[in-house]
Design an enzyme around this catalytic site. Structure first.
Site, PDB file in Angstrom:
ATOM      1  N   ASP A 235      43.752  40.834  24.189  1.00  0.00           N
ATOM      2  CA  ASP A 235      42.962  40.768  25.470  1.00  0.00           C
ATOM      3  C   ASP A 235      42.999  41.722  26.223  1.00  0.00           C
ATOM      4  O   ASP A 235      43.339  41.728  27.442  1.00  0.00           O
ATOM      5  CB  ASP A 235      43.683  39.441  26.151  1.00  0.00           C
ATOM      6  CG  ASP A 235      42.928  38.997  27.484  1.00  0.00           C
ATOM      7  OD1 ASP A 235      41.860  39.286  27.757  1.00  0.00           O
ATOM      8  OD2 ASP A 235      43.628  38.281  28.375  1.00  0.00           O
TER       9      ASP A 235
ATOM     10  N   HIS B 129      52.516  34.890  30.914  1.00  0.00           N
ATOM     11  CA  HIS B 129      52.634  34.698  29.420  1.00  0.00           C
ATOM     12  C   HIS B 129      53.196  36.025  28.779  1.00  0.00           C
ATOM     13  O   HIS B 129      52.857  37.161  29.509  1.00  0.00           O
ATOM     14  CB  HIS B 129      51.328  34.149  28.872  1.00  0.00           C
ATOM     15  CG  HIS B 129      50.032  35.134  29.775  1.00  0.00           C
ATOM     16  ND1 HIS B 129      49.548  34.844  30.662  1.00  0.00           N
ATOM     17  CD2 HIS B 129      49.611  36.383  29.021  1.00  0.00           C
ATOM     18  CE1 HIS B 129      48.443  35.671  30.907  1.00  0.00           C
ATOM     19  NE2 HIS B 129      48.719  36.794  30.069  1.00  0.00           N
TER      20      HIS B 129
ATOM     21  N   GLN C 115      48.513  34.137  23.702  1.00  0.00           N
ATOM     22  CA  GLN C 115      49.182  34.247  25.009  1.00  0.00           C
ATOM     23  C   GLN C 115      50.203  33.056  25.522  1.00  0.00           C
ATOM     24  O   GLN C 115      49.417  32.182  26.022  1.00  0.00           O
ATOM     25  CB  GLN C 115      48.075  34.783  26.003  1.00  0.00           C
ATOM     26  CG  GLN C 115      47.312  36.229  25.921  1.00  0.00           C
ATOM     27  CD  GLN C 115      46.126  36.423  26.648  1.00  0.00           C
ATOM     28  OE1 GLN C 115      45.372  35.415  26.561  1.00  0.00           O
ATOM     29  NE2 GLN C 115      46.091  37.466  27.433  1.00  0.00           N
TER      30      GLN C 115
ATOM     31  N   ARG D 254      50.449  45.109  40.010  1.00  0.00           N
ATOM     32  CA  ARG D 254      49.335  43.833  39.975  1.00  0.00           C
ATOM     33  C   ARG D 254      49.919  42.664  39.341  1.00  0.00           C
ATOM     34  O   ARG D 254      50.270  42.483  38.265  1.00  0.00           O
ATOM     35  CB  ARG D 254      48.057  44.528  39.220  1.00  0.00           C
ATOM     36  CG  ARG D 254      46.931  43.497  39.221  1.00  0.00           C
ATOM     37  CD  ARG D 254      46.153  44.112  38.120  1.00  0.00           C
ATOM     38  NE  ARG D 254      44.892  43.224  38.050  1.00  0.00           N
ATOM     39  CZ  ARG D 254      44.654  42.119  37.116  1.00  0.00           C
ATOM     40  NH1 ARG D 254      45.684  41.648  36.394  1.00  0.00           N
ATOM     41  NH2 ARG D 254      43.729  41.412  36.808  1.00  0.00           N
TER      42      ARG D 254
ATOM     43  N   ASP E 170      49.293  39.658  37.537  1.00  0.00           N
ATOM     44  CA  ASP E 170      48.322  38.913  36.854  1.00  0.00           C
ATOM     45  C   ASP E 170      48.446  37.604  36.936  1.00  0.00           C
ATOM     46  O   ASP E 170      49.628  36.946  36.638  1.00  0.00           O
ATOM     47  CB  ASP E 170      48.513  39.546  35.577  1.00  0.00           C
ATOM     48  CG  ASP E 170      47.233  38.902  34.764  1.00  0.00           C
ATOM     49  OD1 ASP E 170      46.204  39.222  35.093  1.00  0.00           O
ATOM     50  OD2 ASP E 170      47.646  38.360  33.783  1.00  0.00           O
TER      51      ASP E 170
ATOM     52  N   GLU F  34      46.529  38.846  42.015  1.00  0.00           N
ATOM     53  CA  GLU F  34      45.238  38.527  41.242  1.00  0.00           C
ATOM     54  C   GLU F  34      44.949  37.073  41.188  1.00  0.00           C
ATOM     55  O   GLU F  34      45.346  36.481  40.413  1.00  0.00           O
ATOM     56  CB  GLU F  34      45.369  39.320  39.874  1.00  0.00           C
ATOM     57  CG  GLU F  34      43.924  39.045  39.274  1.00  0.00           C
ATOM     58  CD  GLU F  34      43.848  38.071  38.008  1.00  0.00           C
ATOM     59  OE1 GLU F  34      42.603  38.012  37.747  1.00  0.00           O
ATOM     60  OE2 GLU F  34      44.718  37.700  37.786  1.00  0.00           O
TER      61      GLU F  34
ATOM     62  N   HIS G  51      37.545  44.612  35.787  1.00  0.00           N
ATOM     63  CA  HIS G  51      37.374  44.633  34.161  1.00  0.00           C
ATOM     64  C   HIS G  51      36.949  43.023  33.766  1.00  0.00           C
ATOM     65  O   HIS G  51      36.765  42.730  32.677  1.00  0.00           O
ATOM     66  CB  HIS G  51      38.603  45.027  33.537  1.00  0.00           C
ATOM     67  CG  HIS G  51      39.694  44.063  33.635  1.00  0.00           C
ATOM     68  ND1 HIS G  51      40.310  43.888  35.028  1.00  0.00           N
ATOM     69  CD2 HIS G  51      40.403  43.165  33.112  1.00  0.00           C
ATOM     70  CE1 HIS G  51      41.390  42.902  34.846  1.00  0.00           C
ATOM     71  NE2 HIS G  51      41.347  42.494  33.915  1.00  0.00           N
ATOM     72  N   ASP G  52      37.195  41.987  34.580  1.00  0.00           N
ATOM     73  CA  ASP G  52      36.808  40.636  34.388  1.00  0.00           C
ATOM     74  C   ASP G  52      35.487  40.300  34.824  1.00  0.00           C
ATOM     75  O   ASP G  52      34.681  41.077  35.312  1.00  0.00           O
ATOM     76  CB  ASP G  52      37.925  39.734  35.268  1.00  0.00           C
ATOM     77  CG  ASP G  52      39.322  39.879  34.520  1.00  0.00           C
ATOM     78  OD1 ASP G  52      39.433  39.959  33.138  1.00  0.00           O
ATOM     79  OD2 ASP G  52      40.081  39.371  35.130  1.00  0.00           O
TER      80      ASP G  52
ATOM     81  N   ARG H 208      33.299  39.978  28.201  1.00  0.00           N
ATOM     82  CA  ARG H 208      33.798  41.219  29.391  1.00  0.00           C
ATOM     83  C   ARG H 208      33.776  42.762  28.673  1.00  0.00           C
ATOM     84  O   ARG H 208      33.610  43.480  29.677  1.00  0.00           O
ATOM     85  CB  ARG H 208      35.230  40.664  29.673  1.00  0.00           C
ATOM     86  CG  ARG H 208      35.319  39.393  30.507  1.00  0.00           C
ATOM     87  CD  ARG H 208      36.541  38.905  30.946  1.00  0.00           C
ATOM     88  NE  ARG H 208      37.519  38.815  29.746  1.00  0.00           N
ATOM     89  CZ  ARG H 208      38.608  38.353  29.657  1.00  0.00           C
ATOM     90  NH1 ARG H 208      39.485  38.384  30.956  1.00  0.00           N
ATOM     91  NH2 ARG H 208      39.566  38.389  28.569  1.00  0.00           N
TER      92      ARG H 208
HETATM   93  C1  OTU Z   1      43.524  37.593  34.446  1.00  0.00           C
HETATM   94  O1  OTU Z   1      42.508  37.205  34.629  1.00  0.00           O
HETATM   95  C2  OTU Z   1      43.124  39.340  33.749  1.00  0.00           C
HETATM   96  O2  OTU Z   1      42.546  39.925  34.902  1.00  0.00           O
HETATM   97  C3  OTU Z   1      42.564  39.091  32.535  1.00  0.00           C
HETATM   98  O3  OTU Z   1      41.971  40.142  32.242  1.00  0.00           O
HETATM   99  C4  OTU Z   1      43.156  38.656  31.324  1.00  0.00           C
HETATM  100  O4  OTU Z   1      42.337  38.276  30.479  1.00  0.00           O
HETATM  101  C5  OTU Z   1      44.007  37.107  32.050  1.00  0.00           C
HETATM  102  O5  OTU Z   1      44.499  37.218  33.573  1.00  0.00           O
HETATM  103  C6  OTU Z   1      45.103  36.847  31.062  1.00  0.00           C
HETATM  104  O6  OTU Z   1      46.169  37.797  31.135  1.00  0.00           O
HETATM  105  O7  OTU Z   1      40.798  34.251  33.828  1.00  0.00           O
HETATM  106  O8  OTU Z   1      38.838  35.828  33.732  1.00  0.00           O
HETATM  107  O9  OTU Z   1      41.745  32.241  38.070  1.00  0.00           O
HETATM  108  O10 OTU Z   1      40.666  34.329  36.643  1.00  0.00           O
HETATM  109  O11 OTU Z   1      44.063  35.208  36.320  1.00  0.00           O
HETATM  110  C7  OTU Z   1      39.836  36.254  33.940  1.00  0.00           C
HETATM  111  C8  OTU Z   1      42.306  33.514  37.821  1.00  0.00           C
HETATM  112  C9  OTU Z   1      41.151  35.302  34.176  1.00  0.00           C
HETATM  113  C10 OTU Z   1      41.935  33.922  36.500  1.00  0.00           C
HETATM  114  C11 OTU Z   1      42.560  35.373  36.133  1.00  0.00           C
HETATM  115  C12 OTU Z   1      42.348  35.906  34.625  1.00  0.00           C
END
Ligand code: OTU
Length: 632
Positions: free
Chosen positions: A145, A188, A255, A285, A287, A329, A393-394, A510
């Site tokens: 991931d 996680h 995860q 950050r 997460d 986040e 990045h998401d 992504r």
């Molecule tokens: C975050 O995002 C990170 O920014 C992602 O890159 C990771 O894949 C994920 O956690 C797992 O570590 O679902 O689509 O509602 O949107 O925490 C991104 C919050 C994710 C989620 C967010 C997550």
């Protein structure tokens, strides 16, 4: 029934820590620690006792935790102690209008940590004061991931260098006035983390580190109310282990969610966090904050205890590594996003609402929802700040509130369907070239991927593409908070479909917007006739003008309604200066009548073009034009 154990007195705890660590009373590290305990121990004890206070070993737990925190304080490099003191005496340092963030993957942007260090002169050219490196830690080789499955928080991914390279980079950045930002992936670990391996092997010490169930009874009960986050990866919130048992995996099956109802998990992760702090991280950050606490019958998102966990970590950092702040986040409903933001919890936070509504406004050419969000949901506590971004990045999720939208007769569900169609080019006349993410036909849920340039129309050479990019960035640069550039956007990098050839990335769209560093685009960044030059030169101009203008410091914004549905307006004021921001979100010229400017001077200087404009007879904004009008 269990009784809450009376907490040990702070004086006793202090003397026990000193006895255990042989700290001398006049040791400067001890003196600072001692003083910070006086200020923050109360908070720490309150938060932790609300989570774990019924455990008969609570007082020992607290003493062990604080002793360990003091050991980390002792190990903290000297220059970070100096930074701790400096930041404590200037808690609003990050409110400066010179703050500017960038984010990148070490491998994709530079190859490795040493090569990234060689890019510092470029970061200075751009004006960065904040650099978020995507997770650089050890992770499974193929399915990781993008580093969000951590196998060790104390080792780097060997492909990008060593932990000493990371420390060295942090120091080099700090010397150039750039704050290092790293993730704390604390919801996680990867399934290759030592704790996971020990747990799955039956080691009793690690049994309760994760959530494991012998059969589907509990998973089925929880699944009734869980949202599926990565439905492509697995249905529901759980994955089956090879031995038939089930384990909680909110995200991918590799995860594994940590169990924070176990105080040993909190303590173990606190150690990893302080180790990361001592690398020289200035913003951590946090997460996936929403998911760290679970309760049957709920969505297991945004529970009060999730906040308690974060505030407890935060109090510990204030005591042991106070130069480090938290960034939240939480990509959730806007009412829930703000709950993570406070001086005691996360001092800064992604602004997913502004992000999503910027794209919404480009699609609809109507500023209604964005104007409303800026007026009603933007202003924060003055010791905290938004991190404003155009994209990350998401994926882009449409996390506006249905209650807000209905006030404009916009139905949230239908409107999200429209936005998805618009941005993945299933809507006639769309300029965007996005890619769907986690398309879930069952729930109608879908999120969206694409680089800023591809979503703005550059892929199909739309004549307004670069203006759209600059318009979006002009809002995040001027609305208040820390603007964050996804590196590559500043030279108009397009979608990159090469991820489809890579095992471990192929199933996750992504990656389409996580392109490799494009040498050619960076080389032409000062050529005004290339799209990358247009964007780079336009953007750096905006960055420089913003840095000069005090009114852009801090986060406070005052809405300014125009009488044109396509023109966004807000005012940013400092004691010395008032700036009116106007932005035309359509491809047609748009007029605002003289009525709108009645209370303002007859003329105003536009800080972007350096031209004086007459407001008296109203203003016509060119397609996608933005104005930063000095109106004091
Ligand atoms: C975050 O995002 C990170 O920014 C992602 O890159 C990771 O894949 C994920 O956690 C797992 O570590 O679902 O689509 O509602 O949107 O925490 C991104 C919050 C994710 C989620 C967010 C997550």
């Amino acid at each position: 029934m269990l009784q809450t154990i009376a907490p040990a007195s702070l004086a006793l705890i202090k003397s026990q820590i000193r006895a255990r660590t042989h700290a001398l009373p006049d040791d400067p590290v001890w003196r600072a620690f001692d003083r910070r305990l006086d200020t923050h121990y109360g908070n720490l004890e309150k938060e932790l006792s609300s989570l774990y206070g019924e455990d008969p070993r609570f007082n020992d737990f607290l003493l062990d935790l604080l002793t360990e925190a003091f050991v980390y304080a002792l190990q903290r490099p000297t220059d970070l102690h100096a930074l701790d003191a400096a930041r404590e005496s200037d808690p609003r340092w990050f409110q400066s209008q010179k703050m500017l963030g960038g984010v990148c993957y070490v491998d994709l942007y530079a190859g490795n940590l040493q090569a990234l260090k060689a890019r510092i002169p470029y970061f200075k050219e751009l004006g960065l004061t904040y650099l978020h490196l995507m997770p650089p830690f050890k992770c499974p080789e193929v399915h990781n991931d993008g580093g969000y499955a951590v196998s060790s928080y104390r080792e780097t991914n060997p492909a990008i260098g060593s932990i000493d390279d990371l420390r060295d980079l942090a120091l080099a950045l700090r010397r150039e006035g750039i704050s290092l930002v790293l993730d704390f992936i604390f919801n996680h670990t990867s399934d290759e983390h030592d704790w996971a391996k020990a747990c799955l092997a039956g080691n009793p010490q690690y049994q309760d580190f994760y959530y494991i169930f012998p059969d589907r009874t509990m998973p089925d009960a929880y699944d009734k109310t869980l949202r599926e986050i990565f439905p492509d990866a697995h249905p529901g919130g759980f994955s089956q282990l090879p031995d038939g048992r089930w384990i909680w995996t909110t995200f991918n099956s590799f995860q594994l969610d940590l169990n924070y109802s176990n105080p040993a998990v909190f303590k173990a992760m606190a150690g990893e966090m302080l180790e990361i702090a001592n690398l020289g991280v200035e913003f951590l950050r946090m997460d996936a904050v929403a998911f760290v606490w679970k309760r049957l019958g709920t969505s297991c998102e945004n529970l009060p205890e999730a906040h308690t966990v974060i505030r407890a970590f935060s109090a510990l950092v204030r005591i042991a590594a106070p130069a480090m702040l938290f960034k939240s986040e939480a990509i959730v409903h806007p009412d829930d996003v703000v709950k993570y933001i406070s001086p005691e919890e996360c001092q800064i936070s992604y602004n997913p609402l502004q992000m999503a509504l910027l794209w919404n406004t480009l699609a609809t050419r109507e500023v209604n929802l964005l104007q409303q969000a800026l007026e009603e949901r933007h202003n924060l506590h003055p010791d905290t700040a938004w991190v404003n971004y155009v994209r990350s990045h998401d994926d882009i999720g449409w996390t506006f509130a249905d209650e807000d939208a209905i006030r404009f007769d916009v139905n949230g569900f239908d409107h999200r369907q429209f936005l998805n169609r618009f941005f993945v080019n299933r809507f006639e006349g769309s300029f965007a070239r996005g890619v769907p993410f986690q398309d879930n036909p069952q729930t109608g849920d879908c999120r969206l991927c694409g680089t800023t340039a591809s979503l703005c129309g550059l892929e199909q050479n739309d004549p307004y593409a670069s203006q759209r990019i600059l318009l979006l960035y002009s809002v995040i640069l001027s609305s208040g908070g820390i603007p964050l550039i996804y590196l590559g956007d500043e030279v108009a990098t397009l979608n990159d479909h090469s991820y489809l050839d890579e095992e471990g990335k192929r199933a996750d769209s992504r990656w389409v917007h996580r392109p490799h560093y494009q040498e050619a685009l960076y080389r032409s960044r000062n050529n005004p006739f290339s799209p990358s030059g247009k964007v780079f030169m336009g953007l750096t101009h905006l960055i420089q003008q913003r840095a000069r203008c005090e009114a852009f410091a801090g986060g406070h914004l005052i809405g300014f309604r125009t009488d044109n549905p396509s023109v966004l307006g807000y005012q940013r004021n400092s004691a010395a200066q008032k700036v009116l921001v106007l932005a035309n979100f359509s491809e047609f010229p748009q007029h605002c009548t003289s009525q709108v400017f009645q209370a303002l001077p007859e003329t105003a200087l536009d800080l972007i073009s350096d031209r004086t404009l007459r407001l008296k007879g109203g203003l016509t904004l060119a397609p996608y034009a933005m104005l930063w009008l000095s109106v004091s």
